[in-house]
Each structure stands twice: as C-alpha cells, then as structure tokens.
Design a protein around this motif. Structure first.
Motif, PDB file in Angstrom:
ATOM      1  N   ASN A 102       1.454  -4.439  -0.987  1.00 13.12           N
ATOM      2  CA  ASN A 102       2.161  -3.470  -0.154  1.00 13.12           C
ATOM      3  C   ASN A 102       1.585  -3.473   1.257  1.00 13.12           C
ATOM      4  O   ASN A 102       0.500  -2.949   1.480  1.00 13.12           O
ATOM      5  CB  ASN A 102       2.010  -2.081  -0.787  1.00 13.12           C
ATOM      6  N   ASP A 113       7.693  -0.850  -3.027  1.00 12.40           N
ATOM      7  CA  ASP A 113       6.925  -1.075  -1.794  1.00 12.40           C
ATOM      8  C   ASP A 113       6.263  -2.450  -1.762  1.00 12.40           C
ATOM      9  O   ASP A 113       5.665  -2.842  -0.767  1.00 12.40           O
ATOM     10  CB  ASP A 113       5.812  -0.023  -1.662  1.00 12.40           C
ATOM     11  N   LEU A 114       6.348  -3.170  -2.894  1.00 13.37           N
ATOM     12  CA  LEU A 114       5.620  -4.429  -2.987  1.00 13.37           C
ATOM     13  C   LEU A 114       6.414  -5.598  -2.412  1.00 13.37           C
ATOM     14  O   LEU A 114       7.609  -5.730  -2.656  1.00 13.37           O
ATOM     15  CB  LEU A 114       5.262  -4.715  -4.449  1.00 13.37           C
ATOM     16  N   ASN A 123      -4.623  -5.979   0.073  1.00 13.38           N
ATOM     17  CA  ASN A 123      -3.488  -5.072   0.038  1.00 13.38           C
ATOM     18  C   ASN A 123      -3.486  -4.296   1.352  1.00 13.38           C
ATOM     19  O   ASN A 123      -4.521  -4.122   1.985  1.00 13.38           O
ATOM     20  CB  ASN A 123      -3.596  -4.126  -1.169  1.00 13.38           C
ATOM     21  N   GLU A 135      -2.055   3.569  -6.670  1.00 14.63           N
ATOM     22  CA  GLU A 135      -1.158   2.493  -7.109  1.00 14.63           C
ATOM     23  C   GLU A 135       0.081   2.452  -6.217  1.00 14.63           C
ATOM     24  O   GLU A 135       0.558   3.490  -5.749  1.00 14.63           O
ATOM     25  CB  GLU A 135      -0.727   2.766  -8.563  1.00 14.63           C
ATOM     26  N   ASP A 136       0.594   1.263  -6.026  1.00 11.14           N
ATOM     27  CA  ASP A 136       1.782   1.123  -5.202  1.00 11.14           C
ATOM     28  C   ASP A 136       3.037   1.246  -6.045  1.00 11.14           C
ATOM     29  O   ASP A 136       3.076   0.799  -7.192  1.00 11.14           O
ATOM     30  CB  ASP A 136       1.780  -0.243  -4.517  1.00 11.14           C
ATOM     31  N   ARG A 176       0.321   0.182   3.844  1.00 12.67           N
ATOM     32  CA  ARG A 176      -0.677   1.163   3.453  1.00 12.67           C
ATOM     33  C   ARG A 176      -2.004   0.786   4.106  1.00 12.67           C
ATOM     34  O   ARG A 176      -2.120  -0.280   4.705  1.00 12.67           O
ATOM     35  CB  ARG A 176      -0.815   1.212   1.927  1.00 12.67           C
TER      36      ARG A 176
END
Ligand code: GDP
Length: 297
Positions: free
Chosen positions: A186, A11-12, A214, A6-7, A189
């Motif tokens: 994010n 970071d989103l 993502n 999970e972010d 990643r």
C-alpha cells in the motif's frame, strides 16, 4: 513496540519483487549482480548505477521492475532473518556449471526453503569449455529438486555472468515467479521496511540504506530504526540522485538518523518525533542491559 496496521485489500497495489542472490563461493554471485547493475540488462538504461548502497532496482523494457539486494551470499540473508526481517521474495541460487553442487549451494537451498522463498536457479559459467549444465540439473534432481528441463516446476536458466548470455531470460523467469506471488503493498501509508546497511560518512553523517517495503517514505518523515531515530533530511537512489519520496520495494539511502542501525532492523515512520526518540532510547537501554547480563554469564 510498534503496531503495524493491516492494509485493506483495495489499498494494495502490485510492487516489484525483492531478490537475493545466493550460492557457493566463486560460483559467480558478484559477477551476476555486477552484470545486472552495470547493464541494467533489459531497459537499456545502461550503466547509471553509481552507488553501492547494498540494494538496487532495475527496470525492464516493458517497465517491470526488480529490486536486488546487492549483498551476495547467505550470511546477509541469514543475519537479516535472525533479526526477524523477511525481505526476500525470490532467491536466485547461482551454481557454476563447471563445478559440483557444493556445500554452500545446499545451504543456500535449505535457507531459501526454510524461509518459504521460491528459488530460481542460475546455472552459470556456461561460456566455459568445461561447463556441464546437465550434470548440475541431474544433481539437483537427485536432491528432489526438479527443474523445468527435467519436467519439474523449479525455474532455472543457463547463463554466463561474464558474457551476459541468458541473463535477460533469467530475469524474465524471476518476474514470472513474482507474478505467481502477487506481491502487493500500500503506497498510501507511512513507510515501513528494513535496514540493509548503515555507516558513518565523514562528510555527511550517518548514511543508512533502507528498503521501503510498505508505504511511501518522504523527506521530513520521522524514522525509527532499531535503536536509532531522526528526521529524514535527504534521500538518494542508487544512481546518487536526490529524491523526495520512495514507495514500496524501493531501496534508498537516507540522511538524518542519529546513529547507524543494524542490517535487518525494521524501520517505521512515526507521526510524533518525541515518541520515536523515546522508543529508540528505551531500546538502547534494553540492549545495554542485555549486554551487561551476557557479560556477567
Ligand atoms: P562469488 O564468490 O560467487 O561472488 O563469485 P564471483 O562473481 O566473484 O566469481 C568468481 C570467479 O568466477 C571470478 O574470477 C569471475 O570472473 C568468474 N566468473 C563468474 N561468472 C563467470 C562466468 O559466467 N564465466 C566465466 N568464464 N567466469 C565467471
């Protein structure tokens, strides 16, 4: 299987909405997608999208972006959902104003509703003499779907996919809807996402269109997609331009996989090439065993 970390909220970052166009046959899905692709309606970056890779992105005048799945019809949508892929953020449902609310329109509505995907109605073919958009809105109201003109909350816009009338405004409504959803991802990643389509090209080998949902995909990454794996050798956008990286909500075609994954397969980037190969091999074996079992029964 692969765990997806999970972010952290910090970071989103906001990402473009991913939009599917659905509706009854001949109501204008392909025409609408073609018009948007060819005009890149708002940014005036006219034309340019040369490749049919199953998805494309457009940029609006103010820099906002929308990503379209370029596979009209709810077959693709349901096939992807059947494989567990949640790709679509917003559904544009096209209804021809010179026709009725048809069975496939109703199906499209219930598919979107079942997936919890907000709908924006495109009441199409308003350039035609016989068009009667009010009749369509009345029909929707009788199904308990109240569009804005009728005092409801569902967005709709009268358009002509032929002349382009209203298409810009339709896309603005899509973006309004997207704003409410606060779509985030994010970019910092390893990439994850979904396969849109894949095929074997005589000259280039396996070409897979994938939608990064993502993270950021980069050349040299080891990708695992369904029962296929491989190192990304090259990436192209819908304009046929070679690119080195692709962030969230970006559709790209990639070279380097050892096979053609299926539409709706998830893809992940793994740090370890061997691990990617092992998981892909294990999945192929499982699939073979399963098909033997179904053949016996
Ligand atoms: P799809 O089956 O939903 O993808 O529908 P198409 O995009 O193939 O359109 C079906 C037919 O309707 C084609 O002959 C189109 O040229 C025509 N069409 C689509 N949109 C419009 C429109 O806004 N106005 C008019 N007059 N014709 C349209």
């Amino acid at each position: 299987s692969i765990e997806e970390v999970e972010d952290a909220p910090e970071d989103l970052k906001l990402r473009a909405p991913i939009v599917t166009v659905m509706g009854h046959v001949d109501h204008g899905k392909t025409s609408l997608l073609d018009y948007i692709r060819e005009e890149n309606v708002i940014a005036g970056e006219s034309g340019g999208i040369t490749q049919h890779i199953g998805a494309y992105g457009v940029t609006l005048e103010d820099g906002q972006k929308i990503t379209f799945l370029d596979t009209p019809g709810h077959e693709a949508f349901t096939a992807m959902r059947a494989r567990g892929a949640q790709v679509t953020d917003i559904a544009i449902i096209v209804i021809a104003a010179d026709d009725d609310i048809m069975p496939q329109t109703k199906e499209a509505i219930s598919h979107a509703q079942a997936a919890g995907v907000p709908i924006v109605f495109a009441i199409n073919k308003v350039d035609k003499q016989t068009a009667n958009p009010d009749k369509i809105k009345e029909g929707l109201a009788s199904m308990n779907l109240l569009v804005e003109d009728w005092g409801g909350k569902i967005q709709s816009h009268d358009i002509s996919a032929k002349t382009g009338q209203g298409v810009k405004e339709l896309l603005e409504k899509v973006l309004l809807e997207a704003e409410l959803l606060e779509l985030k991802a994010n970019p910092d990643r390893l990439a994850t996402g979904t396969v849109v389509e894949a095929f074997l090209d005589k000259g280039r080998g396996y070409v897979s269109t994938i939608l990064v949902q993502n993270g950021t995909l980069e050349i040299g990454d080891y990708v695992l997609a369904g029962t296929c794996s491989g190192k990304v050798k090259a990436m192209q956008d819908e304009r046929g331009k070679n690119i080195k990286k692709a962030g969230p909500a970006t559709p790209i075609s990639i070279l380097g996989l050892d096979g053609a994954p299926q539409a709706g397969d998830r893809f992940n980037v793994l740090e370890d090439e061997r691990e990617a190969k092992q998981i892909a091999a294990k999945r192929s074996q499982l699939q073979r065993e399963q098909s033997v079992r179904t053949q016996r029964h």
